[in-house]
Design a protein around this motif. Sequence first.
Motif, PDB file in Angstrom:
ATOM      1  N   LEU A 148     -40.282  22.801 -12.154  1.00  0.00           N
ATOM      2  CA  LEU A 148     -40.188  21.391 -11.796  1.00  0.00           C
ATOM      3  C   LEU A 148     -41.567  20.739 -11.706  1.00  0.00           C
ATOM      4  O   LEU A 148     -42.587  21.408 -11.508  1.00  0.00           O
ATOM      5  CB  LEU A 148     -39.487  21.235 -10.450  1.00  0.00           C
ATOM      6  CG  LEU A 148     -38.064  21.762 -10.347  1.00  0.00           C
ATOM      7  CD1 LEU A 148     -37.556  21.614  -8.921  1.00  0.00           C
ATOM      8  CD2 LEU A 148     -37.148  21.059 -11.335  1.00  0.00           C
ATOM      9  N   TYR A 149     -41.560  19.408 -11.825  1.00  0.00           N
ATOM     10  CA  TYR A 149     -42.753  18.618 -11.537  1.00  0.00           C
ATOM     11  C   TYR A 149     -42.755  18.283 -10.041  1.00  0.00           C
ATOM     12  O   TYR A 149     -41.729  17.917  -9.474  1.00  0.00           O
ATOM     13  CB  TYR A 149     -42.759  17.328 -12.357  1.00  0.00           C
ATOM     14  CG  TYR A 149     -43.172  17.524 -13.789  1.00  0.00           C
ATOM     15  CD1 TYR A 149     -42.238  17.893 -14.751  1.00  0.00           C
ATOM     16  CD2 TYR A 149     -44.502  17.355 -14.175  1.00  0.00           C
ATOM     17  CE1 TYR A 149     -42.623  18.091 -16.075  1.00  0.00           C
ATOM     18  CE2 TYR A 149     -44.890  17.553 -15.496  1.00  0.00           C
ATOM     19  CZ  TYR A 149     -43.947  17.918 -16.443  1.00  0.00           C
ATOM     20  OH  TYR A 149     -44.333  18.109 -17.731  1.00  0.00           O
ATOM     21  N   LEU A 150     -43.910  18.389  -9.424  1.00  0.00           N
ATOM     22  CA  LEU A 150     -44.061  18.079  -8.010  1.00  0.00           C
ATOM     23  C   LEU A 150     -44.945  16.845  -7.850  1.00  0.00           C
ATOM     24  O   LEU A 150     -45.776  16.538  -8.712  1.00  0.00           O
ATOM     25  CB  LEU A 150     -44.682  19.268  -7.271  1.00  0.00           C
ATOM     26  CG  LEU A 150     -43.950  20.607  -7.397  1.00  0.00           C
ATOM     27  CD1 LEU A 150     -44.688  21.694  -6.638  1.00  0.00           C
ATOM     28  CD2 LEU A 150     -42.513  20.490  -6.905  1.00  0.00           C
ATOM     29  N   ASP A 151     -44.749  16.160  -6.737  1.00  0.00           N
ATOM     30  CA  ASP A 151     -45.471  14.925  -6.439  1.00  0.00           C
ATOM     31  C   ASP A 151     -46.727  15.242  -5.617  1.00  0.00           C
ATOM     32  O   ASP A 151     -46.609  15.803  -4.530  1.00  0.00           O
ATOM     33  CB  ASP A 151     -44.547  13.999  -5.633  1.00  0.00           C
ATOM     34  CG  ASP A 151     -44.735  12.560  -5.986  1.00  0.00           C
ATOM     35  OD1 ASP A 151     -44.335  11.699  -5.174  1.00  0.00           O
ATOM     36  OD2 ASP A 151     -45.280  12.271  -7.065  1.00  0.00           O
ATOM     37  N   TYR A 152     -47.892  14.878  -6.132  1.00  0.00           N
ATOM     38  CA  TYR A 152     -49.129  15.108  -5.406  1.00  0.00           C
ATOM     39  C   TYR A 152     -49.854  13.787  -5.141  1.00  0.00           C
ATOM     40  O   TYR A 152     -49.791  12.859  -5.962  1.00  0.00           O
ATOM     41  CB  TYR A 152     -50.055  16.036  -6.200  1.00  0.00           C
ATOM     42  CG  TYR A 152     -49.590  17.470  -6.229  1.00  0.00           C
ATOM     43  CD1 TYR A 152     -48.754  17.919  -7.247  1.00  0.00           C
ATOM     44  CD2 TYR A 152     -49.978  18.367  -5.236  1.00  0.00           C
ATOM     45  CE1 TYR A 152     -48.321  19.236  -7.277  1.00  0.00           C
ATOM     46  CE2 TYR A 152     -49.555  19.683  -5.263  1.00  0.00           C
ATOM     47  CZ  TYR A 152     -48.721  20.108  -6.282  1.00  0.00           C
ATOM     48  OH  TYR A 152     -48.284  21.411  -6.299  1.00  0.00           O
ATOM     49  N   TRP A 153     -50.556  13.769  -3.996  1.00  0.00           N
ATOM     50  CA  TRP A 153     -51.322  12.586  -3.591  1.00  0.00           C
ATOM     51  C   TRP A 153     -52.766  12.976  -3.295  1.00  0.00           C
ATOM     52  O   TRP A 153     -53.027  14.065  -2.779  1.00  0.00           O
ATOM     53  CB  TRP A 153     -50.724  11.946  -2.336  1.00  0.00           C
ATOM     54  CG  TRP A 153     -49.397  11.323  -2.564  1.00  0.00           C
ATOM     55  CD1 TRP A 153     -48.180  11.919  -2.475  1.00  0.00           C
ATOM     56  CD2 TRP A 153     -49.144   9.959  -2.918  1.00  0.00           C
ATOM     57  NE1 TRP A 153     -47.177  11.013  -2.759  1.00  0.00           N
ATOM     58  CE2 TRP A 153     -47.745   9.806  -3.025  1.00  0.00           C
ATOM     59  CE3 TRP A 153     -49.960   8.854  -3.153  1.00  0.00           C
ATOM     60  CZ2 TRP A 153     -47.155   8.591  -3.362  1.00  0.00           C
ATOM     61  CZ3 TRP A 153     -49.376   7.648  -3.486  1.00  0.00           C
ATOM     62  CH2 TRP A 153     -47.988   7.518  -3.591  1.00  0.00           C
ATOM     63  N   GLY A 154     -53.670  12.068  -3.566  1.00  0.00           N
ATOM     64  CA  GLY A 154     -55.039  12.240  -3.155  1.00  0.00           C
ATOM     65  C   GLY A 154     -55.218  11.810  -1.707  1.00  0.00           C
ATOM     66  O   GLY A 154     -54.282  11.315  -1.065  1.00  0.00           O
ATOM     67  N   GLN A 155     -56.417  11.987  -1.188  1.00  0.00           N
ATOM     68  CA  GLN A 155     -56.692  11.687   0.214  1.00  0.00           C
ATOM     69  C   GLN A 155     -56.983  10.214   0.452  1.00  0.00           C
ATOM     70  O   GLN A 155     -57.001   9.756   1.593  1.00  0.00           O
ATOM     71  CB  GLN A 155     -57.880  12.532   0.716  1.00  0.00           C
ATOM     72  CG  GLN A 155     -59.251  11.984   0.362  1.00  0.00           C
ATOM     73  CD  GLN A 155     -59.624  12.157  -1.099  1.00  0.00           C
ATOM     74  OE1 GLN A 155     -58.912  12.796  -1.870  1.00  0.00           O
ATOM     75  NE2 GLN A 155     -60.765  11.583  -1.494  1.00  0.00           N
ATOM     76  N   GLY A 156     -57.218   9.473  -0.622  1.00  0.00           N
ATOM     77  CA  GLY A 156     -57.476   8.039  -0.505  1.00  0.00           C
ATOM     78  C   GLY A 156     -58.961   7.704  -0.519  1.00  0.00           C
ATOM     79  O   GLY A 156     -59.787   8.488  -0.046  1.00  0.00           O
ATOM     80  N   THR A 157     -59.267   6.544  -1.060  1.00  0.00           N
ATOM     81  CA  THR A 157     -60.634   6.052  -1.060  1.00  0.00           C
ATOM     82  C   THR A 157     -60.615   4.574  -0.664  1.00  0.00           C
ATOM     83  O   THR A 157     -59.779   3.811  -1.138  1.00  0.00           O
ATOM     84  CB  THR A 157     -61.305   6.245  -2.430  1.00  0.00           C
ATOM     85  OG1 THR A 157     -62.682   5.872  -2.355  1.00  0.00           O
ATOM     86  CG2 THR A 157     -60.630   5.457  -3.535  1.00  0.00           C
ATOM     87  N   GLN A 158     -61.515   4.195   0.222  1.00  0.00           N
ATOM     88  CA  GLN A 158     -61.529   2.836   0.760  1.00  0.00           C
ATOM     89  C   GLN A 158     -62.207   1.882  -0.213  1.00  0.00           C
ATOM     90  O   GLN A 158     -63.312   2.135  -0.695  1.00  0.00           O
ATOM     91  CB  GLN A 158     -62.270   2.797   2.095  1.00  0.00           C
ATOM     92  CG  GLN A 158     -62.390   1.413   2.712  1.00  0.00           C
ATOM     93  CD  GLN A 158     -61.068   0.866   3.207  1.00  0.00           C
ATOM     94  OE1 GLN A 158     -60.305   1.565   3.868  1.00  0.00           O
ATOM     95  NE2 GLN A 158     -60.780  -0.400   2.890  1.00  0.00           N
ATOM     96  N   VAL A 159     -61.550   0.774  -0.471  1.00  0.00           N
ATOM     97  CA  VAL A 159     -62.133  -0.334  -1.235  1.00  0.00           C
ATOM     98  C   VAL A 159     -62.160  -1.537  -0.318  1.00  0.00           C
ATOM     99  O   VAL A 159     -61.114  -1.959   0.198  1.00  0.00           O
ATOM    100  CB  VAL A 159     -61.321  -0.640  -2.501  1.00  0.00           C
ATOM    101  CG1 VAL A 159     -61.819  -1.927  -3.160  1.00  0.00           C
ATOM    102  CG2 VAL A 159     -61.387   0.529  -3.473  1.00  0.00           C
ATOM    103  N   THR A 160     -63.336  -2.076  -0.092  1.00  0.00           N
ATOM    104  CA  THR A 160     -63.498  -3.234   0.768  1.00  0.00           C
ATOM    105  C   THR A 160     -64.162  -4.352  -0.019  1.00  0.00           C
ATOM    106  O   THR A 160     -65.260  -4.170  -0.557  1.00  0.00           O
ATOM    107  CB  THR A 160     -64.341  -2.907   2.006  1.00  0.00           C
ATOM    108  OG1 THR A 160     -63.727  -1.838   2.726  1.00  0.00           O
ATOM    109  CG2 THR A 160     -64.473  -4.123   2.915  1.00  0.00           C
ATOM    110  N   VAL A 161     -63.469  -5.479  -0.086  1.00  0.00           N
ATOM    111  CA  VAL A 161     -64.012  -6.658  -0.767  1.00  0.00           C
ATOM    112  C   VAL A 161     -64.360  -7.672   0.312  1.00  0.00           C
ATOM    113  O   VAL A 161     -63.480  -8.145   1.035  1.00  0.00           O
ATOM    114  CB  VAL A 161     -63.003  -7.246  -1.762  1.00  0.00           C
ATOM    115  CG1 VAL A 161     -63.644  -8.409  -2.533  1.00  0.00           C
ATOM    116  CG2 VAL A 161     -62.518  -6.172  -2.724  1.00  0.00           C
ATOM    117  N   SER A 162     -65.648  -7.977   0.412  1.00  0.00           N
ATOM    118  CA  SER A 162     -66.104  -8.855   1.486  1.00  0.00           C
ATOM    119  C   SER A 162     -67.393  -9.552   1.084  1.00  0.00           C
ATOM    120  O   SER A 162     -68.229  -8.974   0.384  1.00  0.00           O
ATOM    121  CB  SER A 162     -66.330  -8.047   2.763  1.00  0.00           C
ATOM    122  OG  SER A 162     -66.877  -8.862   3.780  1.00  0.00           O
ATOM    123  N   SER A 163     -67.522 -10.779   1.537  1.00  0.00           N
ATOM    124  CA  SER A 163     -68.753 -11.518   1.276  1.00  0.00           C
ATOM    125  C   SER A 163     -69.724 -11.358   2.442  1.00  0.00           C
ATOM    126  O   SER A 163     -70.834 -11.892   2.405  1.00  0.00           O
ATOM    127  CB  SER A 163     -68.448 -12.995   1.041  1.00  0.00           C
ATOM    128  OG  SER A 163     -67.718 -13.534   2.121  1.00  0.00           O
TER     129      SER A 163
END
Length: 121
Positions: free
Chosen positions: A106-121
């Motif tokens: 079977l194919y299994l579902d995998y996730w990464g740990q996440g990376t923060q993207v912040t858009v700010s002036s």
Amino acid sequence: QVQLVESGGGLVQPGGSLRLSCAASGSIFNINDMGWYRQAPGKERELVAGITRAGSTNYADSVKGRFTISRDNSKNTMYLQMNNLKLEDTAVYYCNAKVKPTGWILYLDYWGQGTQVTVSS
């Protein structure tokens, strides 16, 4: 085991660009669909863009024309080029992959740990 590792997040001004990468490693036989999701504070996780192994893509309406998803199957890596970033793009970005580990049917579902993207002036 299989791991997904994201990189490329950071702080950027409105109108700027970032490129996210997601590298899959481990005992991988095959990777099918891959995708980028994001979750902003107080909101549910949402699909940003998806890509099949053959390269067909789909995008959330909010990012069409600004973001481009791609992948390199030879490197088990997926990318998200984000241009003309807006304040509302601020979120933690996660990569997802449907992976058939070596020796599995079977194919299994995998996730990464996440990376923060912040858009700010």
